[in-house]
Design a protein around this motif. Structure first.
Motif, PDB file in Angstrom:
ATOM      1  N   UNK A  67       6.541   6.479  -9.783  1.00 61.93           N
ATOM      2  CA  UNK A  67       7.015   4.883 -10.097  1.00 61.93           C
ATOM      3  C   UNK A  67       5.379   4.103 -10.590  1.00 61.93           C
ATOM      4  N   UNK A  68       5.758   3.063 -11.235  1.00 55.95           N
ATOM      5  CA  UNK A  68       4.757   2.211 -11.398  1.00 55.95           C
ATOM      6  C   UNK A  68       5.005   0.923 -10.511  1.00 55.95           C
ATOM      7  N   UNK A  69       3.640   0.232 -10.189  1.00 53.25           N
ATOM      8  CA  UNK A  69       4.305  -0.911  -9.138  1.00 53.25           C
ATOM      9  C   UNK A  69       2.725  -2.051  -9.668  1.00 53.25           C
ATOM     10  N   UNK A  70       3.119  -3.322  -9.166  1.00 52.10           N
ATOM     11  CA  UNK A  70       2.123  -4.180  -9.267  1.00 52.10           C
ATOM     12  C   UNK A  70       2.090  -4.985  -7.835  1.00 52.10           C
ATOM     13  N   UNK A  71       1.064  -5.598  -7.656  1.00 55.59           N
ATOM     14  CA  UNK A  71       1.362  -6.199  -6.156  1.00 55.59           C
ATOM     15  C   UNK A  71       0.764  -5.420  -5.222  1.00 55.59           C
ATOM     16  N   UNK A  72       1.067  -5.676  -3.932  1.00 58.87           N
ATOM     17  CA  UNK A  72       0.538  -4.979  -2.841  1.00 58.87           C
ATOM     18  C   UNK A  72       1.034  -3.928  -2.412  1.00 58.87           C
ATOM     19  N   UNK A  73       0.338  -2.757  -1.959  1.00 59.52           N
ATOM     20  CA  UNK A  73       1.011  -1.428  -1.655  1.00 59.52           C
ATOM     21  C   UNK A  73       2.050  -1.593  -0.525  1.00 59.52           C
ATOM     22  N   UNK A  74       1.922  -2.445   0.557  1.00 61.84           N
ATOM     23  CA  UNK A  74       2.826  -2.552   1.569  1.00 61.84           C
ATOM     24  C   UNK A  74       4.176  -3.031   1.075  1.00 61.84           C
ATOM     25  N   UNK A  75       4.082  -4.131   0.093  1.00 65.17           N
ATOM     26  CA  UNK A  75       5.278  -4.803  -0.588  1.00 65.17           C
ATOM     27  C   UNK A  75       5.877  -3.729  -1.260  1.00 65.17           C
ATOM     28  N   UNK A  76       5.287  -2.768  -1.957  1.00 65.94           N
ATOM     29  CA  UNK A  76       5.979  -1.643  -2.597  1.00 65.94           C
ATOM     30  C   UNK A  76       6.687  -0.790  -1.516  1.00 65.94           C
ATOM     31  N   UNK A  77       5.710  -0.619  -0.634  1.00 57.74           N
ATOM     32  CA  UNK A  77       6.545   0.554   0.224  1.00 57.74           C
ATOM     33  C   UNK A  77       7.777  -0.079   1.005  1.00 57.74           C
ATOM     34  N   UNK A  78       7.795  -1.296   0.896  1.00 56.70           N
ATOM     35  CA  UNK A  78       9.021  -1.913   1.789  1.00 56.70           C
ATOM     36  C   UNK A  78      10.174  -1.933   0.531  1.00 56.70           C
ATOM     37  N   UNK A  79       9.872  -2.035  -0.498  1.00 60.35           N
ATOM     38  CA  UNK A  79      10.907  -1.952  -1.656  1.00 60.35           C
ATOM     39  C   UNK A  79      11.517  -0.435  -1.790  1.00 60.35           C
ATOM     40  N   UNK A  80      10.763   0.446  -1.566  1.00 57.31           N
ATOM     41  CA  UNK A  80      11.097   1.888  -1.636  1.00 57.31           C
ATOM     42  C   UNK A  80      11.442   2.374  -0.268  1.00 57.31           C
ATOM     43  N   UNK A  81      11.366   1.598   0.839  1.00 61.66           N
ATOM     44  CA  UNK A  81      11.733   2.258   2.049  1.00 61.66           C
ATOM     45  C   UNK A  81      10.788   3.010   2.833  1.00 61.66           C
ATOM     46  N   UNK A  82       9.482   3.124   2.329  1.00 63.20           N
ATOM     47  CA  UNK A  82       8.665   3.860   2.794  1.00 63.20           C
ATOM     48  C   UNK A  82       7.906   3.183   4.137  1.00 63.20           C
ATOM     49  N   UNK A  83       7.693   4.147   5.239  1.00 61.33           N
ATOM     50  CA  UNK A  83       6.940   3.816   6.378  1.00 61.33           C
ATOM     51  C   UNK A  83       5.440   4.240   6.483  1.00 61.33           C
ATOM     52  N   UNK A  84       5.201   5.000   5.418  1.00 63.22           N
ATOM     53  CA  UNK A  84       3.832   5.397   5.554  1.00 63.22           C
ATOM     54  C   UNK A  84       3.087   5.341   4.195  1.00 63.22           C
ATOM     55  N   UNK A  85       1.883   5.296   4.253  1.00 63.82           N
ATOM     56  CA  UNK A  85       1.077   5.382   3.120  1.00 63.82           C
ATOM     57  C   UNK A  85       0.006   6.711   3.121  1.00 63.82           C
ATOM     58  N   UNK A  86      -0.110   7.620   2.323  1.00 64.75           N
ATOM     59  CA  UNK A  86      -0.765   8.636   2.138  1.00 64.75           C
ATOM     60  C   UNK A  86      -2.108   8.424   1.556  1.00 64.75           C
ATOM     61  N   UNK A  87      -3.340   8.790   2.157  1.00 68.37           N
ATOM     62  CA  UNK A  87      -4.489   8.511   1.324  1.00 68.37           C
ATOM     63  C   UNK A  87      -5.433   9.539   1.759  1.00 68.37           C
ATOM     64  N   UNK A  88      -6.190   9.801   0.479  1.00 65.42           N
ATOM     65  CA  UNK A  88      -7.168  11.092   0.703  1.00 65.42           C
ATOM     66  C   UNK A  88      -8.575  10.530   1.002  1.00 65.42           C
ATOM     67  N   UNK A  89      -9.260  11.300   1.626  1.00 71.55           N
ATOM     68  CA  UNK A  89     -10.803  10.762   2.229  1.00 71.55           C
ATOM     69  C   UNK A  89     -11.873  12.031   1.573  1.00 71.55           C
ATOM     70  N   UNK A  90     -12.605  11.750   0.661  1.00 73.55           N
ATOM     71  CA  UNK A  90     -13.562  12.686   0.313  1.00 73.55           C
ATOM     72  C   UNK A  90     -14.857  12.698   1.133  1.00 73.55           C
ATOM     73  N   UNK A  91     -15.223  11.502   1.642  1.00 72.30           N
ATOM     74  CA  UNK A  91     -16.368  11.550   2.560  1.00 72.30           C
ATOM     75  C   UNK A  91     -16.433   9.968   3.288  1.00 72.30           C
TER      76      UNK A  91
END
Length: 154
Positions: A67-91
Protein backbone atom coordinates in the motif's frame (compact mmCIF):
# COMPACT_ATOMS: atom_id res chain seq x y z
CA UNK A 1 -2.43 -11.99 14.17
CA UNK A 2 1.07 -10.47 14.18
CA UNK A 3 1.12 -7.75 11.51
CA UNK A 4 4.24 -5.74 10.68
CA UNK A 5 4.67 -2.69 8.50
CA UNK A 6 7.81 -2.43 6.38
CA UNK A 7 7.87 1.21 5.33
CA UNK A 8 10.16 2.98 2.89
CA UNK A 9 10.38 4.81 -0.39
CA UNK A 10 11.40 1.62 -2.24
CA UNK A 11 12.71 3.58 -5.22
CA UNK A 12 13.46 0.92 -6.38
CA UNK A 13 12.69 -2.15 -4.27
CA UNK A 14 15.99 -4.07 -4.06
CA UNK A 15 17.11 -7.63 -3.39
CA UNK A 16 17.99 -6.47 0.14
CA UNK A 17 14.38 -5.34 0.68
CA UNK A 18 13.17 -8.67 -0.69
CA UNK A 19 15.45 -10.54 1.73
CA UNK A 20 14.11 -8.58 4.71
CA UNK A 21 10.50 -9.34 3.79
CA UNK A 22 11.24 -13.03 3.27
CA UNK A 23 13.02 -13.25 6.62
CA UNK A 24 10.34 -11.17 8.30
CA UNK A 25 7.68 -13.65 7.23
CA UNK A 26 9.25 -16.11 9.69
CA UNK A 27 8.48 -13.61 12.48
CA UNK A 28 5.12 -12.15 11.44
CA UNK A 29 1.84 -13.51 10.11
CA UNK A 30 1.50 -10.64 7.64
CA UNK A 31 3.75 -7.87 6.33
CA UNK A 32 2.37 -4.68 4.84
CA UNK A 33 4.93 -3.07 2.56
CA UNK A 34 4.15 0.60 2.97
CA UNK A 35 5.38 2.92 0.23
CA UNK A 36 5.77 6.33 1.82
CA UNK A 37 4.69 9.20 -0.39
CA UNK A 38 6.89 12.28 -0.18
CA UNK A 39 5.66 14.87 -2.65
CA UNK A 40 8.80 16.96 -2.04
CA UNK A 41 11.03 14.26 -3.55
CA UNK A 42 11.38 13.46 -7.25
CA UNK A 43 11.83 9.71 -7.50
CA UNK A 44 13.13 7.48 -10.25
CA UNK A 45 9.89 5.45 -10.30
CA UNK A 46 6.46 6.95 -9.84
CA UNK A 47 4.44 5.69 -6.89
CA UNK A 48 1.92 3.71 -8.94
CA UNK A 49 4.77 1.82 -10.66
CA UNK A 50 6.43 1.09 -7.32
CA UNK A 51 3.20 -0.31 -5.94
CA UNK A 52 2.50 -2.36 -9.09
CA UNK A 53 6.05 -3.73 -9.26
CA UNK A 54 6.21 -4.76 -5.60
CA UNK A 55 2.68 -6.20 -5.76
CA UNK A 56 3.71 -8.28 -8.80
CA UNK A 57 6.77 -9.53 -6.93
CA UNK A 58 4.61 -10.83 -4.07
CA UNK A 59 1.51 -11.75 -6.08
CA UNK A 60 1.78 -15.39 -5.02
CA UNK A 61 2.04 -14.60 -1.30
CA UNK A 62 -1.22 -13.66 0.46
CA UNK A 63 0.73 -12.77 3.62
CA UNK A 64 2.28 -9.73 1.91
CA UNK A 65 0.27 -6.64 1.10
CA UNK A 66 1.47 -3.45 -0.62
CA UNK A 67 0.00 0.00 0.00
CA UNK A 68 0.96 3.63 -0.36
CA UNK A 69 0.70 5.98 2.60
CA UNK A 70 1.35 9.53 3.74
CA UNK A 71 2.05 10.83 7.21
CA UNK A 72 3.55 9.07 10.19
CA UNK A 73 4.38 5.38 9.97
CA UNK A 74 2.85 4.73 13.41
CA UNK A 75 -0.44 6.24 12.24
CA UNK A 76 -0.38 3.96 9.20
CA UNK A 77 0.35 1.00 11.50
CA UNK A 78 -2.73 1.86 13.53
CA UNK A 79 -4.83 2.11 10.34
CA UNK A 80 -3.83 -1.40 9.20
CA UNK A 81 -3.83 -2.98 12.65
CA UNK A 82 -0.06 -3.53 12.80
CA UNK A 83 1.70 -3.81 16.16
CA UNK A 84 5.18 -4.00 14.64
CA UNK A 85 7.48 -2.03 12.36
CA UNK A 86 10.12 -4.00 10.46
CA UNK A 87 13.40 -2.22 9.64
CA UNK A 88 16.67 -3.34 8.12
CA UNK A 89 20.12 -2.34 9.33
CA UNK A 90 23.20 -2.38 7.10
CA UNK A 91 25.73 -0.73 9.40
CA UNK A 92 26.21 1.32 12.56
CA UNK A 93 25.10 4.52 10.84
CA UNK A 94 21.78 2.86 9.99
CA UNK A 95 21.48 1.78 13.62
CA UNK A 96 21.99 5.31 14.96
CA UNK A 97 19.43 6.77 12.54
CA UNK A 98 16.86 3.98 12.92
CA UNK A 99 17.22 3.85 16.70
CA UNK A 100 16.29 7.53 17.00
CA UNK A 101 13.22 6.99 14.82
CA UNK A 102 12.23 3.86 16.77
CA UNK A 103 12.50 5.72 20.09
CA UNK A 104 10.29 8.53 18.79
CA UNK A 105 7.80 6.05 17.34
CA UNK A 106 7.65 4.32 20.72
CA UNK A 107 6.88 7.68 22.38
CA UNK A 108 4.12 8.37 19.84
CA UNK A 109 2.63 4.87 19.89
CA UNK A 110 3.83 2.74 22.85
CA UNK A 111 1.95 -0.33 21.60
CA UNK A 112 3.95 -0.49 18.35
CA UNK A 113 7.36 -2.17 18.56
CA UNK A 114 10.15 -1.84 16.02
CA UNK A 115 12.03 -4.99 15.01
CA UNK A 116 15.46 -4.61 13.43
CA UNK A 117 16.98 -7.24 11.15
CA UNK A 118 20.62 -7.02 10.21
CA UNK A 119 21.38 -7.13 6.50
CA UNK A 120 22.23 -10.61 5.32
CA UNK A 121 25.86 -11.18 4.49
CA UNK A 122 26.50 -10.02 0.95
CA UNK A 123 23.59 -7.56 0.89
CA UNK A 124 24.77 -4.76 3.21
CA UNK A 125 26.14 -2.79 0.25
CA UNK A 126 22.76 -2.64 -1.52
CA UNK A 127 20.76 0.56 -1.19
CA UNK A 128 18.13 2.16 -3.39
CA UNK A 129 20.25 5.31 -3.63
CA UNK A 130 23.22 3.39 -5.03
CA UNK A 131 20.99 1.36 -7.36
CA UNK A 132 19.47 4.59 -8.75
CA UNK A 133 22.94 6.03 -9.35
CA UNK A 134 24.14 2.88 -11.13
CA UNK A 135 20.97 2.74 -13.24
CA UNK A 136 21.08 6.43 -14.22
CA UNK A 137 24.66 5.97 -15.35
CA UNK A 138 23.86 2.92 -17.52
CA UNK A 139 25.31 0.38 -15.09
CA UNK A 140 24.08 -3.18 -14.66
CA UNK A 141 21.63 -3.54 -11.75
CA UNK A 142 20.48 -7.09 -12.48
CA UNK A 143 22.08 -8.50 -9.32
CA UNK A 144 20.67 -5.68 -7.16
CA UNK A 145 16.98 -5.56 -8.12
CA UNK A 146 14.50 -8.45 -8.51
CA UNK A 147 13.60 -9.05 -12.16
CA UNK A 148 9.92 -8.35 -11.45
CA UNK A 149 10.98 -4.82 -10.48
CA UNK A 150 13.42 -4.20 -13.35
CA UNK A 151 10.70 -4.34 -16.00
CA UNK A 152 8.94 -1.39 -14.31
CA UNK A 153 12.02 0.84 -14.54
CA UNK A 154 11.92 3.43 -17.28
Amino acid sequence: MKIAVFAGSFDPFTVAHLDLVQRGLHLFDKIVIAIGINSAKQGMMDYADREAAISALFSENPRVEVQQFTGLTVHFCQQVGASYILRGLRNTQDFEFENAIAQNNLSLAPSIETYFLMAKSGLAHVSSTIVRDIYRNDGDIVALVPQEIVRYLK
